[in-house]
Design an enzyme around this catalytic site. Structure first.
Site, short mmCIF file in Angstrom:
data_model
loop_
_atom_site.label_atom_id
_atom_site.label_comp_id
_atom_site.label_asym_id
_atom_site.label_seq_id
_atom_site.Cartn_x
_atom_site.Cartn_y
_atom_site.Cartn_z
N LYS A 54 -8.04 32.40 14.55
CA LYS A 54 -7.00 32.64 15.54
C LYS A 54 -6.09 33.76 15.04
O LYS A 54 -5.73 33.79 13.86
CB LYS A 54 -6.19 31.37 15.79
CG LYS A 54 -5.02 31.61 16.74
CD LYS A 54 -4.41 30.37 17.35
CE LYS A 54 -4.28 29.18 16.51
NZ LYS A 54 -3.73 28.02 17.21
N ASP A 103 -8.31 27.71 12.80
CA ASP A 103 -7.34 27.60 13.89
C ASP A 103 -5.95 27.44 13.27
O ASP A 103 -5.06 26.83 13.86
CB ASP A 103 -7.68 26.42 14.79
CG ASP A 103 -7.15 26.60 16.22
OD1 ASP A 103 -6.98 27.76 16.63
OD2 ASP A 103 -6.91 25.59 16.89
N TRP A 107 -12.00 20.63 16.98
CA TRP A 107 -13.07 21.54 16.56
C TRP A 107 -14.13 20.82 15.73
O TRP A 107 -15.31 21.15 15.80
CB TRP A 107 -12.49 22.73 15.79
CG TRP A 107 -11.90 23.78 16.69
CD1 TRP A 107 -11.45 23.60 17.97
CD2 TRP A 107 -11.72 25.16 16.39
NE1 TRP A 107 -10.99 24.78 18.48
CE2 TRP A 107 -11.13 25.76 17.54
CE3 TRP A 107 -11.97 25.95 15.28
CZ2 TRP A 107 -10.81 27.12 17.60
CZ3 TRP A 107 -11.64 27.31 15.32
CH2 TRP A 107 -11.08 27.88 16.47
N ASP A 131 -6.71 20.18 6.29
CA ASP A 131 -5.43 20.35 6.97
C ASP A 131 -4.33 19.68 6.17
O ASP A 131 -4.57 18.66 5.51
CB ASP A 131 -5.45 19.77 8.39
CG ASP A 131 -4.42 20.43 9.29
OD1 ASP A 131 -3.20 20.22 9.07
OD2 ASP A 131 -4.81 21.18 10.20
N ASP A 187 -3.20 21.39 1.71
CA ASP A 187 -2.72 22.66 2.24
C ASP A 187 -3.73 23.73 1.88
O ASP A 187 -3.97 23.98 0.69
CB ASP A 187 -1.34 22.98 1.64
CG ASP A 187 -0.74 24.27 2.18
OD1 ASP A 187 -1.41 24.96 2.98
OD2 ASP A 187 0.40 24.59 1.79
#
Length: 254
Positions: free
Chosen positions: A205, A165, A109, A125, A141
């Site tokens: 998502k 996502d 992405w 991430d 995190d």
């Protein structure tokens, strides 16, 4: 008859005319096409110690046309095509946009956001992500206490797009996994409504029946348009889909 048949047993051309029959050992175009199609599906032998679920996952990856397409076009993952489809439908990322990518590993992405002309892209991430162009990547995190402030410090100004996502690690317990997924979606939505510029967009998502009604009602109150979408590049058998909230009204309406 195969190509290793001795030459003196193959049909010969009649002198001065057409061959006396099709040459064996040479496949016609339709036969080649049939072979190519047959080769698209590959089986993975079960190695000692490999679980059946791992074997099936590897087979699915090998035979997934979007996985091959991503490899050919240089994208980090097949998920890149999901964002491309969503952007084509909803016009999410414009030139000079500032974009936040929550759960950015492995970087597909991030690649698409830069490709679409985003001026600044910040990803986060818990997994390490190799550098992607000019994108700034935080190895943290997102659910950690310090993550939101760390993202804000890298943004500089209110972002135009927050996309997520994020996916929780599954436990196998359906209710627990559902609650973990809902928590991620809600945290991403809260962050988006805290940092987005007026008119900005939020994409996340979701699974199963989509977002919870309480969250949907809140998003509808704070965004002009809220829709669910399932890109063609999302596997047909997968319960995933995407929630797209367009035109953030700003914090005054909260």
């Amino acid at each position: 008859m195969t190509d290793d048949t001795p030459k003196n047993t193959r049909p010969r051309k009649m002198s001065g005319g057409a061959p006396d029959g099709p040459k064996r050992g040479r496949k016609t175009a339709p036969e080649k096409a049939e072979d190519a199609t047959r080769m698209m599906t590959k089986k993975v032998k079960t190695a000692r110690g490999r679980k059946l679920s791992s074997k099936l996952w590897i087979e699915r990856q090998i035979n997934d046309p979007y996985v091959r397409k991503a490899q050919i076009q240089g994208y980090r993952s097949r998920a890149a095509f999901k964002l491309k489809e969503l952007d084509e439908k909803f016009n999410l990322i414009k030139k000079n946009s500032h974009v936040v990518d929550l759960g950015c590993a492995p970087g597909g992405w991030l690649q698409v956001a830069l490709e679409l002309g985003a001026e600044k892209v910040v990803g986060i991430d818990i997994l390490p992500v190799e550098a992607v162009g000019t994108a700034e990547i935080l190895h943290m995190d997102f659910m950690g206490e310090k993550a939101p402030d760390a993202l804000k410090s890298h943004l500089g100004r209110a972002p135009d797009v927050v996309m997520s996502d994020l996916a929780a690690n599954t436990t196998g317990h359906k209710q627990t996994d559902h609650l973990k997924t809902v928590a991620l979606v809600e945290a991403a939505a809260e962050f988006a409504m805290d940092v987005l510029a007026p008119g900005g967009h939020f994409v996340t998502k979701v699974f199963q029946g989509g977002a919870e009604k309480t969250l949907l009602d809140r998003l509808k109150h704070n965004f002009k348009t809220v829709r669910h979408a399932k890109p063609k590049s999302s596997r047909a058998g997968s319960p995933e889909m995407y929630l797209v909230a367009l035109g953030y009204r700003g914090k005054k309406s909260k």
